[in-house]
Design a protein around this motif. Structure first.
Motif, PDB file in Angstrom:
ATOM      1  N   ARG A 262       0.834  -1.216   0.000  1.00  0.00           N
ATOM      2  CA  ARG A 262       0.000   0.000   0.000  1.00  0.00           C
ATOM      3  C   ARG A 262       0.861   1.255   0.000  1.00  0.00           C
ATOM      4  N   ARG A 263       1.995   1.228   0.691  1.00  0.00           N
ATOM      5  CA  ARG A 263       2.884   2.390   0.679  1.00  0.00           C
ATOM      6  C   ARG A 263       3.425   2.639  -0.734  1.00  0.00           C
ATOM      7  N   ALA A 264       3.764   1.554  -1.427  1.00  0.00           N
ATOM      8  CA  ALA A 264       4.284   1.701  -2.791  1.00  0.00           C
ATOM      9  C   ALA A 264       3.204   2.235  -3.728  1.00  0.00           C
ATOM     10  N   LEU A 265       1.961   1.779  -3.560  1.00  0.00           N
ATOM     11  CA  LEU A 265       0.858   2.301  -4.374  1.00  0.00           C
ATOM     12  C   LEU A 265       0.673   3.793  -4.145  1.00  0.00           C
ATOM     13  N   GLU A 266       0.716   4.207  -2.887  1.00  0.00           N
ATOM     14  CA  GLU A 266       0.557   5.634  -2.572  1.00  0.00           C
ATOM     15  C   GLU A 266       1.684   6.452  -3.208  1.00  0.00           C
TER      16      GLU A 266
END
Length: 378
Positions: A262-266
């Motif tokens: 999720r951090r990478a998507l953000e």
């Protein structure tokens, strides 16, 4: 024994009878003569059991049907006729060096135009029928680079080779030829280093991580993507850096790292350019805009079993470019996976049927395998 033929046939879940039918259909489409059905059945059996050598005529048909190289098809590489060297080879060597040194911008543009044509054909029709063309294209580029001496001659050819090699590697992944894909990525990385092009190097490294993921090592793939990001640092375009973050997110999902995912998507969503253009002018291998990223986000969330996946995926379906045939197969597969996570089996089955049609249309082994895995959950 032609283990390559059997391996390629079984990778597509084709029986020997199915292969015979495909040969006959190919012959009708291309108005060429092949043996009778009964004889073809015997040929296929004998080819796979080493009782009959595959003739060049049938090898051409089989390569195009199965999307494999001649070396992969036959149990051993075809024999070549060597020609004697003249003047201890020096005259020939100097001729090759002179020819490579005089490669003009128009010749390099021709190389890149051919890569672009192969990319378009692959996107719309699949890679299976392009193996021979791609192998010849790479050989011509690599041969030119091998004899280019000075950096001014080497760099543009190396850049062209790096771009073509990553395309060839992705096509090999789609065809299920994992070892060939790995070797193409290694060639792309060498060419990118030769050209001193960190964007091309990072792109090849990150795509190579998908080979590790397919081999069951997604965590190692995550590390390779992160190494690609360190290699690029701040040198790349925002679109390429967003692509790297999205790739990291997908690999993290496969590796069971939801928070990192999720951090990478953000991070990808924070830097993707707001313009509708999807082609990166500095990195023509990259197609990515906000709409594409929405579809990618849905893919990743579907892997995590997140309910938000459906919103992203149906939104992406509404704006999907109809010429991206294989990508559509992936999108319908993502939708099926998202509905399966919600135990909505009728919807999942409907999307899987559509995905299967598109995967068969492009001959994608990669998506056929995924479709089979999802179908087993129904």
């Amino acid at each position: 024994m032609s283990t390559g033929l059997r391996t390629a046939r079984t990778a597509r879940s084709w029986s020997q009878e199915r292969l015979v039918r495909e040969i006959e259909q190919y012959a009708r489409r291309h108005v060429t003569d092949v043996a009778s059905t009964g004889s073809l059945r015997v040929y296929v059996s004998e080819w796979e059991n080493g009782k009959r050598a595959i003739s060049d005529r049938y090898a051409t048909i089989l390569r195009r049907l199965l999307g494999i190289t001649d070396t992969e098809l036959r149990s051993s590489p075809p024999k070549t006729i060597s020609t004697p060297a003249t003047a201890d080879g020096y005259d020939e060597l100097l001729n090759r060096i002179d020819a490579a040194g005089s490669v003009s911008e128009s010749v390099v543009k021709t190389f890149n135009d051919q890569t672009e044509l192969l990319r378009t054909m692959d996107r719309q029709m699949g890679s299976a029928g392009l193996v021979d063309q791609m192998q010849g294209h790479l050989a011509a580029l690599e041969d030119t680079l091998n004899f280019a001496v000075l950096p001014t001659a080497r760099r543009p050819v190396a850049l062209a080779l790096a771009g073509a090699s990553t395309l060839a590697a992705w096509q090999a992944i789609d065809s299920g030829a994992i070892e060939r894909a790995w070797r193409h990525y290694e060639l792309a990385k060498r060419a990118a280093r030769d050209a001193e092009a960190p964007m091309y190097l990072a792109h090849a490294m990150a795509e190579q991580a998908y080979v590790l993921c397919a081999a069951g090592r997604p965590a190692l793939g995550v590390e390779l993507v992160r190494d690609a990001q360190r290699t690029l640092a701040d040198a790349g375009s925002p679109r390429l850096r967003a692509w790297l973050h999205a790739t990291e997110a997908e690999l993290c999902a496969h590796a069971g790292m939801p928070d990192d995912c999720r951090r990478a998507l953000e991070a990808a969503e924070a830097i993707i350019p707001a313009t509708p253009e999807d082609r990166d002018p500095d990195m023509l291998s990259i197609f990515l805009n906000a709409s594409h990223l929405t579809r990618w986000r849905g893919n990743v969330l579907a892997l995590l079993g997140d309910d938000e996946a459906l919103t992203s995926l149906y939104g992406a379906l509404e704006v999907m470019d109809s010429t991206f045939i294989r990508a559509q197969a992936g999108l319908y597969s993502d939708l099926a996976q998202a509905h399966l996570a919600r135990a909505e089996y009728d919807e999942a089955n409907s999307h899987l049927r559509q995905a299967r049609l598109l995967a068969n249309r492009t001959g994608s082994v990669r998506y056929r395998r995924r479709i089979e895995q999802l179908s087993a959950r129904l």
